[in-house]
Design a protein around this motif. Sequence first.
Motif, PDB file in Angstrom:
ATOM      1  N   TYR A   1      14.011  -8.639   0.098  1.00 48.45           N
ATOM      2  CA  TYR A   1      13.537  -9.602  -0.887  1.00 48.45           C
ATOM      3  C   TYR A   1      12.125  -9.286  -1.362  1.00 48.45           C
ATOM      4  N   SER A   2      11.318  -8.704  -0.484  1.00 44.47           N
ATOM      5  CA  SER A   2       9.996  -8.284  -0.952  1.00 44.47           C
ATOM      6  C   SER A   2      10.148  -7.206  -2.017  1.00 44.47           C
ATOM      7  N   MET A   3      11.072  -6.279  -1.785  1.00 48.04           N
ATOM      8  CA  MET A   3      11.245  -5.196  -2.762  1.00 48.04           C
ATOM      9  C   MET A   3      11.791  -5.714  -4.078  1.00 48.04           C
ATOM     10  N   ASP A   4      12.790  -6.613  -3.979  1.00 47.36           N
ATOM     11  CA  ASP A   4      13.412  -7.136  -5.200  1.00 47.36           C
ATOM     12  C   ASP A   4      12.447  -7.967  -6.024  1.00 47.36           C
ATOM     13  N   SER A   5      11.504  -8.609  -5.326  1.00 50.71           N
ATOM     14  CA  SER A   5      10.650  -9.531  -6.055  1.00 50.71           C
ATOM     15  C   SER A   5       9.312  -8.912  -6.445  1.00 50.71           C
ATOM     16  N   MET A   6       9.195  -7.573  -6.293  1.00 53.41           N
ATOM     17  CA  MET A   6       7.936  -6.958  -6.707  1.00 53.41           C
ATOM     18  C   MET A   6       7.837  -6.964  -8.221  1.00 53.41           C
ATOM     19  N   PRO A   7       6.646  -7.250  -8.724  1.00 55.42           N
ATOM     20  CA  PRO A   7       6.495  -7.275 -10.172  1.00 55.42           C
ATOM     21  C   PRO A   7       6.757  -5.894 -10.768  1.00 55.42           C
ATOM     22  N   GLU A   8       7.266  -5.874 -11.983  1.00 52.97           N
ATOM     23  CA  GLU A   8       7.647  -4.621 -12.642  1.00 52.97           C
ATOM     24  C   GLU A   8       6.503  -3.600 -12.698  1.00 52.97           C
ATOM     25  N   ASN A   9       5.263  -4.102 -12.756  1.00 47.69           N
ATOM     26  CA  ASN A   9       4.163  -3.153 -12.911  1.00 47.69           C
ATOM     27  C   ASN A   9       3.619  -2.626 -11.579  1.00 47.69           C
ATOM     28  N   SER A  10       4.199  -3.058 -10.452  1.00 50.40           N
ATOM     29  CA  SER A  10       3.653  -2.534  -9.204  1.00 50.40           C
ATOM     30  C   SER A  10       4.745  -2.061  -8.264  1.00 50.40           C
ATOM     31  N   HIS A  11       5.585  -1.171  -8.766  1.00 51.95           N
ATOM     32  CA  HIS A  11       6.605  -0.649  -7.866  1.00 51.95           C
ATOM     33  C   HIS A  11       6.344   0.803  -7.493  1.00 51.95           C
ATOM     34  N   THR A  12       5.099   1.232  -7.578  1.00 54.95           N
ATOM     35  CA  THR A  12       4.815   2.583  -7.109  1.00 54.95           C
ATOM     36  C   THR A  12       4.952   2.572  -5.592  1.00 54.95           C
ATOM     37  N   PRO A  13       5.426   3.676  -5.015  1.00 56.81           N
ATOM     38  CA  PRO A  13       5.740   3.701  -3.582  1.00 56.81           C
ATOM     39  C   PRO A  13       4.580   3.262  -2.686  1.00 56.81           C
ATOM     40  N   GLY A  14       3.364   3.673  -3.034  1.00 60.26           N
ATOM     41  CA  GLY A  14       2.221   3.274  -2.207  1.00 60.26           C
ATOM     42  C   GLY A  14       2.020   1.769  -2.219  1.00 60.26           C
ATOM     43  N   ASP A  15       2.144   1.156  -3.387  1.00 60.93           N
ATOM     44  CA  ASP A  15       2.020  -0.303  -3.521  1.00 60.93           C
ATOM     45  C   ASP A  15       3.069  -1.015  -2.697  1.00 60.93           C
ATOM     46  N   VAL A  16       4.298  -0.514  -2.814  1.00 65.41           N
ATOM     47  CA  VAL A  16       5.410  -1.133  -2.101  1.00 65.41           C
ATOM     48  C   VAL A  16       5.101  -1.167  -0.606  1.00 65.41           C
ATOM     49  N   LEU A  17       4.653  -0.031  -0.063  1.00 66.81           N
ATOM     50  CA  LEU A  17       4.387   0.043   1.374  1.00 66.81           C
ATOM     51  C   LEU A  17       3.208  -0.835   1.786  1.00 66.81           C
ATOM     52  N   GLU A  18       2.159  -0.837   0.966  1.00 62.52           N
ATOM     53  CA  GLU A  18       0.995  -1.652   1.320  1.00 62.52           C
ATOM     54  C   GLU A  18       1.357  -3.134   1.341  1.00 62.52           C
ATOM     55  N   ARG A  19       2.128  -3.533   0.344  1.00 65.68           N
ATOM     56  CA  ARG A  19       2.545  -4.923   0.271  1.00 65.68           C
ATOM     57  C   ARG A  19       3.432  -5.305   1.468  1.00 65.68           C
ATOM     58  N   LEU A  20       4.414  -4.449   1.739  1.00 66.51           N
ATOM     59  CA  LEU A  20       5.321  -4.723   2.858  1.00 66.51           C
ATOM     60  C   LEU A  20       4.575  -4.710   4.187  1.00 66.51           C
ATOM     61  N   ASN A  21       3.636  -3.793   4.315  1.00 68.27           N
ATOM     62  CA  ASN A  21       2.883  -3.701   5.559  1.00 68.27           C
ATOM     63  C   ASN A  21       2.169  -5.020   5.856  1.00 68.27           C
ATOM     64  N   ARG A  22       1.606  -5.626   4.800  1.00 66.63           N
ATOM     65  CA  ARG A  22       0.916  -6.901   5.017  1.00 66.63           C
ATOM     66  C   ARG A  22       1.898  -7.977   5.441  1.00 66.63           C
ATOM     67  N   VAL A  23       3.077  -7.973   4.812  1.00 66.33           N
ATOM     68  CA  VAL A  23       4.100  -8.968   5.156  1.00 66.33           C
ATOM     69  C   VAL A  23       4.545  -8.783   6.610  1.00 66.33           C
ATOM     70  N   VAL A  24       4.840  -7.533   6.966  1.00 63.75           N
ATOM     71  CA  VAL A  24       5.362  -7.245   8.298  1.00 63.75           C
ATOM     72  C   VAL A  24       4.303  -7.536   9.369  1.00 63.75           C
ATOM     73  N   GLU A  25       3.071  -7.152   9.093  1.00 62.01           N
ATOM     74  CA  GLU A  25       2.002  -7.333  10.068  1.00 62.01           C
ATOM     75  C   GLU A  25       1.827  -8.802  10.443  1.00 62.01           C
ATOM     76  N   GLN A  26       1.966  -9.668   9.423  1.00 60.63           N
ATOM     77  CA  GLN A  26       1.751 -11.093   9.679  1.00 60.63           C
ATOM     78  C   GLN A  26       2.932 -11.774  10.344  1.00 60.63           C
ATOM     79  N   ASN A  27       4.129 -11.314   9.988  1.00 63.71           N
ATOM     80  CA  ASN A  27       5.295 -12.120  10.340  1.00 63.71           C
ATOM     81  C   ASN A  27       6.112 -11.655  11.513  1.00 63.71           C
ATOM     82  N   VAL A  28       5.858 -10.433  11.948  1.00 65.61           N
ATOM     83  CA  VAL A  28       6.816  -9.895  12.897  1.00 65.61           C
ATOM     84  C   VAL A  28       6.227  -9.821  14.306  1.00 65.61           C
ATOM     85  N   ASP A  29       7.082  -9.986  15.243  1.00 69.77           N
ATOM     86  CA  ASP A  29       6.763  -9.872  16.668  1.00 69.77           C
ATOM     87  C   ASP A  29       6.024  -8.539  16.904  1.00 69.77           C
ATOM     88  N   PRO A  30       4.945  -8.546  17.710  1.00 74.30           N
ATOM     89  CA  PRO A  30       4.056  -7.384  17.798  1.00 74.30           C
ATOM     90  C   PRO A  30       4.707  -6.111  18.338  1.00 74.30           C
TER      91      PRO A  30
END
Lengths: 109, 336
Positions: free
Chosen positions: B172-201
Motif C-alpha cells: 500500500y505504501s508503493m501503490d499510494s506513492m505520489p506520481e512524482n516520487s516513484h524513483t527507486p531511491g525515494d521509494v526505499l527511503e519512504r518505506l524505510n521510515r515506515v518500516v523503522e517506526q512500525n515493525v518489531d525490532p
Amino acid sequence: MNISIDVQERDHQTTITLAGEIDAYTAPKLREAAFPYTEKQHANVVIDLSGVTYMDSTGLGVFVGLFKSLNANEGTLELNGLSDRLKRLFDITGLADIMNINPKAEGGI
Amino acid sequence: MSFRDTMLDEYKEILKTYINDQTEQALYMSQKFSRKSIEYKISPEEMISLHKTSIMELAPDLPESLLLSLDILLEVMMSYGLAYREHQSLRTIQRELINEIEVAANMQQTLLGTQIPHISSVDIGAISVPAKQMSGDYYHFVSHENGAVSVAIADIIGKGIPAALCMSMIKYSMDSMPENSHTPGDVLERLNRVVEQNVDPTMFITMFSGLYNPGNHTFYYSSAGHEPGFYYNGETGAFEELKAKGLLLGVDKKAKYREYERKVEVGDAILLMSDGVTECRTKDGFIEIDTLVGYIEKYIHLGAQDIADKVYKELEFLQDFQLRDDFTLIIIKRTA
C-alpha cells in the motif's frame, strides 16, 4: 542443522562462540541465548563466527536485533571470524558499513 | 432405552466376557469401547460410575470396601474430567483459529496480487514459489501514467503474521506513492521510515526497487540490502551483477539510498531475484553463481516468463525438489 553456543563473561565483555548453522531452525536458540547480554547498560558483546558454516537471512535478523538492542543500551557489538560467504551477506545488506565486522584472518602475515 | 443404558449394556457385556474367560477379544472390545466413549464425550468419572453399576450387577457379593473405594476413585477422576473437557474446548477453538488463519492467508494472496504489466518493447516475466505455506518473498509492479513501470522485490525476514502484515504495508505504501516520487531511491527511503517506526525490532526487510522507463529505455534502481540482480548484455552475451549499495530497511531511519541507472539496449535483460535463488543449496554444497548464470544463459533466448519458469525447474531439480528458502525470480527483457 545444529548450532553450539558458548558464552563466556570476563572483564565487562561477553564473548559468544558459535559453531554450526544459523537458519530458521537454530536462529531462535541463538536469539534466546544472546539477547539477555545485550540488554545491560554499556555491554560489550563479541561474537566469534569462525565455526559457522551456514547462515541465512533469519540468522542475519538475529544479529540486527542484537545490534539494535546494544545500540539502545549504549553497548557495542563486534563480529569476528566471518567466512567469505558470511562476509558477503553483511556486505550485500549494508550491515558491514554500520557494524564492526572482522573477517576470518588469512593464513600468513 | 437411553444412550447411557446402551453404553452400560455394552460395557457390562465386555466386563462379563472378561471375568468369565479373560480373552484377548474382550480386551480388544474394551479398546473399541474406549474410543467410542471418547467420541461421545463420556467423561472419566462417568466411566467409573458405569463400571461401578456394572460390577455391582455382575458380582453382587463383592466386598463393601472395594465398592466404596470406587467412590473415591470417582472423586479423584473429576479433575481429569475437567481437564479433558477443557482440552476439548481448546481443540474447538484451535480448529476455528486454523480456519481463520487460512481465510486470512487466502485474503492476503488476493490483496497482494500484482499484475505483470504489459508494455510494448519490453517483455516481463516473474515466478515466486514459497518454501512453506506463507512466503517471505514479495514482488510488486506498479504501472505509471507516463508508461514507466516500477518493480520491487523484497524478502521479509521474520515469518508468519507479522511478515504478512508487513507485506501489505509495502504494497500500500508503493501503490499510494505520489506520481512524482516513484524513483527507486525515494521509494526505499519512504518505506524505510515506515518500516523503522512500525515493525518489531528483530524483523527487517531487504528490497530491490527499480523503475523501467520505456521512453529512454533506462533502468533506474536502488537496493536496500537486497541480493544484487544480474544484467545481461545481449550483444556480448556477458552477465554482470547489478551492484547497488544500501542498508536493509528498518535498521536506521536516516538511511539514504543511492540511485543507479543503466541504459538497456534491444536484447538486453535485467534479472532480479531473492536470496533463495543464490543461496540455493544442493547436496554437494551451495550453487555457484556460474552455475546459475549457466542456466539463465541456456534459456535467455526464450520469452521472459519461460526463462523464469525454466530456471526455477532447473534449480528445483538441483535441490531434489525440496525448496529450503522462498524463491523469486523476475526477468525484464527489452525486445524492440
